[in-house]
Scaffold this motif. Structure first.
Motif, PDB file in Angstrom:
ATOM      1  N   ARG A   1      -4.013 -35.085 -75.389  1.00  0.00           N
ATOM      2  CA  ARG A   1      -4.934 -35.240 -74.258  1.00  0.00           C
ATOM      3  C   ARG A   1      -5.277 -36.704 -74.011  1.00  0.00           C
ATOM      4  O   ARG A   1      -5.354 -37.153 -72.866  1.00  0.00           O
ATOM      5  N   ILE A   2      -5.481 -37.456 -75.087  1.00  0.00           N
ATOM      6  CA  ILE A   2      -5.805 -38.878 -74.939  1.00  0.00           C
ATOM      7  C   ILE A   2      -4.647 -39.611 -74.262  1.00  0.00           C
ATOM      8  O   ILE A   2      -4.838 -40.381 -73.308  1.00  0.00           O
ATOM      9  N   VAL A   3      -3.429 -39.363 -74.754  1.00  0.00           N
ATOM     10  CA  VAL A   3      -2.260 -40.071 -74.220  1.00  0.00           C
ATOM     11  C   VAL A   3      -1.987 -39.663 -72.777  1.00  0.00           C
ATOM     12  O   VAL A   3      -1.728 -40.522 -71.914  1.00  0.00           O
TER      13      VAL A   3
ATOM     14  N   ARG B   1      -4.371 -53.288 -62.868  1.00  0.00           N
ATOM     15  CA  ARG B   1      -4.946 -52.161 -63.601  1.00  0.00           C
ATOM     16  C   ARG B   1      -3.884 -51.452 -64.441  1.00  0.00           C
ATOM     17  O   ARG B   1      -4.153 -51.006 -65.567  1.00  0.00           O
ATOM     18  N   VAL B   2      -2.667 -51.362 -63.915  1.00  0.00           N
ATOM     19  CA  VAL B   2      -1.562 -50.743 -64.655  1.00  0.00           C
ATOM     20  C   VAL B   2      -1.342 -51.456 -65.973  1.00  0.00           C
ATOM     21  O   VAL B   2      -1.260 -50.826 -67.040  1.00  0.00           O
ATOM     22  N   HIS B   3      -1.261 -52.783 -65.942  1.00  0.00           N
ATOM     23  CA  HIS B   3      -0.990 -53.555 -67.158  1.00  0.00           C
ATOM     24  C   HIS B   3      -2.151 -53.463 -68.144  1.00  0.00           C
ATOM     25  O   HIS B   3      -1.934 -53.446 -69.368  1.00  0.00           O
ATOM     26  N   SER B   4      -3.364 -53.389 -67.633  1.00  0.00           N
ATOM     27  CA  SER B   4      -4.521 -53.238 -68.515  1.00  0.00           C
ATOM     28  C   SER B   4      -4.468 -51.900 -69.258  1.00  0.00           C
ATOM     29  O   SER B   4      -4.706 -51.832 -70.467  1.00  0.00           O
ATOM     30  N   LEU B   5      -4.145 -50.835 -68.536  1.00  0.00           N
ATOM     31  CA  LEU B   5      -4.049 -49.518 -69.159  1.00  0.00           C
ATOM     32  C   LEU B   5      -2.843 -49.437 -70.105  1.00  0.00           C
ATOM     33  O   LEU B   5      -2.905 -48.747 -71.135  1.00  0.00           O
ATOM     34  N   GLN B   6      -1.766 -50.127 -69.783  1.00  0.00           N
ATOM     35  CA  GLN B   6      -0.602 -50.124 -70.665  1.00  0.00           C
ATOM     36  C   GLN B   6      -0.913 -50.812 -71.993  1.00  0.00           C
ATOM     37  O   GLN B   6      -0.452 -50.368 -73.055  1.00  0.00           O
ATOM     38  N   ARG B   7      -1.681 -51.888 -71.953  1.00  0.00           N
ATOM     39  CA  ARG B   7      -2.089 -52.532 -73.209  1.00  0.00           C
ATOM     40  C   ARG B   7      -2.924 -51.566 -74.049  1.00  0.00           C
ATOM     41  O   ARG B   7      -2.779 -51.509 -75.280  1.00  0.00           O
TER      42      ARG B   7
ATOM     43  N   LEU C   1      -2.769 -48.288 -74.021  1.00  0.00           N
ATOM     44  CA  LEU C   1      -1.910 -47.239 -74.558  1.00  0.00           C
ATOM     45  C   LEU C   1      -1.034 -47.771 -75.694  1.00  0.00           C
ATOM     46  O   LEU C   1      -0.754 -47.040 -76.656  1.00  0.00           O
ATOM     47  N   LEU C   2      -0.589 -49.014 -75.610  1.00  0.00           N
ATOM     48  CA  LEU C   2       0.207 -49.594 -76.691  1.00  0.00           C
ATOM     49  C   LEU C   2      -0.568 -49.666 -77.995  1.00  0.00           C
ATOM     50  O   LEU C   2      -0.003 -49.513 -79.082  1.00  0.00           O
ATOM     51  N   ARG C   3      -1.878 -49.915 -77.909  1.00  0.00           N
ATOM     52  CA  ARG C   3      -2.714 -50.014 -79.112  1.00  0.00           C
ATOM     53  C   ARG C   3      -3.195 -48.651 -79.606  1.00  0.00           C
ATOM     54  O   ARG C   3      -3.848 -48.568 -80.659  1.00  0.00           O
TER      55      ARG C   3
ATOM     56  N   GLN D   1      10.710 -47.427 -79.432  1.00  0.00           N
ATOM     57  CA  GLN D   1      11.228 -47.142 -78.097  1.00  0.00           C
ATOM     58  C   GLN D   1      10.497 -45.962 -77.466  1.00  0.00           C
ATOM     59  O   GLN D   1      10.210 -45.972 -76.262  1.00  0.00           O
ATOM     60  N   ALA D   2      10.206 -44.931 -78.266  1.00  0.00           N
ATOM     61  CA  ALA D   2       9.447 -43.786 -77.735  1.00  0.00           C
ATOM     62  C   ALA D   2       8.055 -44.214 -77.295  1.00  0.00           C
ATOM     63  O   ALA D   2       7.532 -43.734 -76.275  1.00  0.00           O
ATOM     64  N   LEU D   3       7.434 -45.125 -78.048  1.00  0.00           N
ATOM     65  CA  LEU D   3       6.113 -45.635 -77.669  1.00  0.00           C
ATOM     66  C   LEU D   3       6.189 -46.419 -76.364  1.00  0.00           C
ATOM     67  O   LEU D   3       5.362 -46.233 -75.456  1.00  0.00           O
ATOM     68  N   VAL D   4       7.181 -47.300 -76.243  1.00  0.00           N
ATOM     69  CA  VAL D   4       7.328 -48.109 -75.025  1.00  0.00           C
ATOM     70  C   VAL D   4       7.654 -47.212 -73.823  1.00  0.00           C
ATOM     71  O   VAL D   4       7.174 -47.455 -72.708  1.00  0.00           O
ATOM     72  N   LYS D   5       8.432 -46.158 -74.044  1.00  0.00           N
ATOM     73  CA  LYS D   5       8.735 -45.239 -72.949  1.00  0.00           C
ATOM     74  C   LYS D   5       7.473 -44.528 -72.464  1.00  0.00           C
ATOM     75  O   LYS D   5       7.285 -44.318 -71.260  1.00  0.00           O
ATOM     76  N   GLN D   6       6.588 -44.145 -73.396  1.00  0.00           N
ATOM     77  CA  GLN D   6       5.314 -43.541 -72.988  1.00  0.00           C
ATOM     78  C   GLN D   6       4.524 -44.474 -72.093  1.00  0.00           C
ATOM     79  O   GLN D   6       3.822 -44.037 -71.179  1.00  0.00           O
ATOM     80  N   VAL D   7       4.645 -45.773 -72.341  1.00  0.00           N
ATOM     81  CA  VAL D   7       3.875 -46.765 -71.583  1.00  0.00           C
ATOM     82  C   VAL D   7       4.495 -47.034 -70.218  1.00  0.00           C
ATOM     83  O   VAL D   7       3.788 -47.134 -69.202  1.00  0.00           O
ATOM     84  N   LEU D   8       5.831 -47.154 -70.164  1.00  0.00           N
ATOM     85  CA  LEU D   8       6.494 -47.576 -68.928  1.00  0.00           C
ATOM     86  C   LEU D   8       6.810 -46.432 -67.971  1.00  0.00           C
ATOM     87  O   LEU D   8       6.833 -46.630 -66.750  1.00  0.00           O
TER      88      LEU D   8
END
Length: 550
Positions: free
Chosen positions: A21-23, A41-47, A49-51, A131-138
């Protein structure tokens, strides 16, 4: 300072429902911000999600438990992880600055070629998790931007959506067709234009550049590529779609939308590196081909000459009528004016989509191989080997005009089974062999051993597949729409779609909704796999099924 997660003592104590749910909430926010063009805003939210610890947990679980290729090792030789190693990898995956490991090159045969091999690049388990983490972000960002007629390697879209898009474009008027393929798309993508098009966070740009230029171990020798994305990585399909993003818009913009009162826009349907361009004017289609070649050259790509052809959906051109695409044969046939709608500038016609001749030959060849391999096996073993193959083939083609072809396949299969029975009982009569291996069930004769029956092609019902709405994405949060589509997908067998409807699209173990891309498995309540009554069956996520069985 070393980060120590709260749930290192046991992988099972991680609150997976809360993690999902969080992701997903963050991904929805990224999708909506990208949809309205707010990339700050996209880049802020991506940071953020990366953390996220939840995102890293899901990434590690995907590559170590869910993916079907999870047992394939990379250059480090690691093919599986213990519970302790998974928890350690969750902690380790915070490191996005370290250089990627090398890639192991393996080769698999291409389905469309007898001799050609497809090269795959297998990253290490650690790089797969990153790669799975980066895919979730992009992925949410690019799902808000991708063109409407791109269907390959995207969540919620399938081959059948691409076929339906072609049908919708040609059903009212015959078209000229440029049927083509992008040559070695994964291996030839130029790195600088791809990274410039991504335009993402600096840390992700450096990480993706490292994966693109990572060394490849091929038969004991190392090589360092200057172009391409390793086919086989978790993020490679997304990078390929990003590289080809903009091709449809370039082709549509190359010709005026309308000439007088007539629509003049071309149809551009792409599934991964397979491309179809349709237009009613042949000269315009030649111009579009040149435009496509010029656009692809900017990405280091080109059309494959041996697979590029100009055809027409109704009239013969270059000795061919219609074209093959993704295993389907798409063609229009002339009919009398009372059998179809007619137009001022075209005769009466109807559009039929069938399994391609090559697909039929490949399938019959595979059936013949299985029957030959089971010449000395019991009848039950032969039925067990053939049933999944027949079910999978008929599921794939049940959305097209395949009823007559299914009947023909049944005739071919009966002939091969008669030869199988004759080999086993060469001194017995045809009638004796028929009574020995065939029985009457439900007013029809079935190849059966009195316990299990061989599936017939003709018993598969033809069902129309509704095309996905172009503007929709699984990240828009419309659970009603995506749940209804998932329960009607032609990819799943009838048993799974029935269970999806009975469970209202939710996993009974974790309580989360099923989404496209999830690996679904059927669970037997009493442990008896031969008891396939619906009251005894449940549909679980693959990882939930693993937890239930310990």
């Amino acid at each position: 300072m070393i980060f120590t997660p709260r749930y290192t003592e046991s992988w099972k104590t991680i609150p997976w429902t809360k993690c999902h749910r969080i992701v997903f909430r963050l991904q929805m926010r990224i999708y909506r911000a990208a949809h309205r063009g707010d990339f700050k805003r996209v880049h802020s939210l991506q940071r953020l999600l990366l953390r996220s610890w939840s995102a890293r947990c899901l990434a590690v679980r995907q590559v170590s438990q869910d993916n079907r290729g999870k047992r394939t090792p990379g250059v480090d030789g690691i093919a599986s992880l213990t519970i302790r190693q998974r928890c350690q990898m969750v902690d380790r995956s915070r490191d996005l600055e370290s250089s990627p490991d090398g890639i192991r090159r393996i080769y698999i045969p291409k389905a469309s070629s007898k001799t050609e091999l497809r090269p795959l690049g297998i990253p290490t388990m650690f790089d797969r998790a990153r790669q799975a983490l980066v895919k979730q972000v992009l992925e949410p960002e690019w799902e808000a931007q991708f063109e409407p007629n791109s269907y390959g390697f995207r969540p919620g879209r399938s081959v059948h959506d691409a076929i339906e898009a072609i049908f919708n474009f040609i059903r009212l008027k015959p078209k000229h067709v440029l049927d083509t393929d992008i040559e070695k798309c994964f291996d030839k993508i130029a790195h600088p234009p791809l990274l410039a098009k991504l335009n993402t966070l600096p840390v992700l740009t450096r990480l993706i550049q490292g994966w693109l230029k990572a060394g490849i171990l091929d038969k004991g020798e190392w090589s360092f590529p200057e172009t391409g994305a390793p086919q086989g990585g978790v993020i490679s399909p997304l990078l390929m779609n990003v590289a080809l993003h903009g091709l449809e818009q370039a082709l549509v913009s190359a010709v005026p939308k309308r000439i007088g009162r007539k629509c003049n826009s071309p149809g551009v349907i792409r599934y991964a590196d397979d491309l179809v361009i349709l237009h009613h004017d042949l000269d315009t289609l030649h111009k579009l081909r040149q435009t496509a070649e010029e656009w692809l050259a900017g990405m280091g790509l080109r059309l494959k000459p041996s697979k590029t052809r100009m055809v027409h959906t109704l009239n013969e051109r270059n000795g061919q009528v219609g074209f093959d695409f993704l295993g389907f044969h798409i063609r229009q046939y002339r009919v009398e004016k009372y059998h179809t709608r007619t137009f001022r500038d075209s005769p009466g016609f109807k559009t039929l989509i069938k399994p391609s001749l090559e697909a039929q030959k490949r399938h019959l060849k595979r059936v013949k191989e299985i029957i030959r391999q089971h010449r000395g096996s019991p009848q039950a073993a032969l039925i067990k080997a053939l049933n999944p193959l027949i079910r999978g083939w008929t599921r794939y083609y049940r959305t097209c005009t395949a009823k007559k072809i299914f009947d023909r396949m049944d005739l071919h299969l009966i002939h091969k089974l008669q030869q199988w029975a004759k080999f086993r009982h060469s001194r017995k009569s045809l009638g004796w062999r028929y009574r020995r291996y065939w029985q009457q069930r439900r007013n029809a004769m079935f190849f059966t051993d009195s316990t299990t029956c061989l599936v017939k092609y003709a018993t598969t019902k033809i069902e129309r597949h509704p095309k996905v709405i172009s503007a929709k994405s699984p990240y828009d949060g419309d659970w009603l729409y995506w749940g209804a589509r998932l329960s009607r997908t032609p990819v799943y067998p009838k048993r799974k779609t029935t269970l999806l409807k009975r469970q209202q699209g939710k996993c009974p173990h974790c309580g989360l909704r099923f989404i496209d891309g999830n690996v679904l498995e059927v669970h037997h309540r009493n442990g008896d796999k031969n008891d396939s009554r619906y009251d005894n069956l449940l549909l679980f996520h693959a990882h939930c099924h693993d937890e239930v069985h310990g």
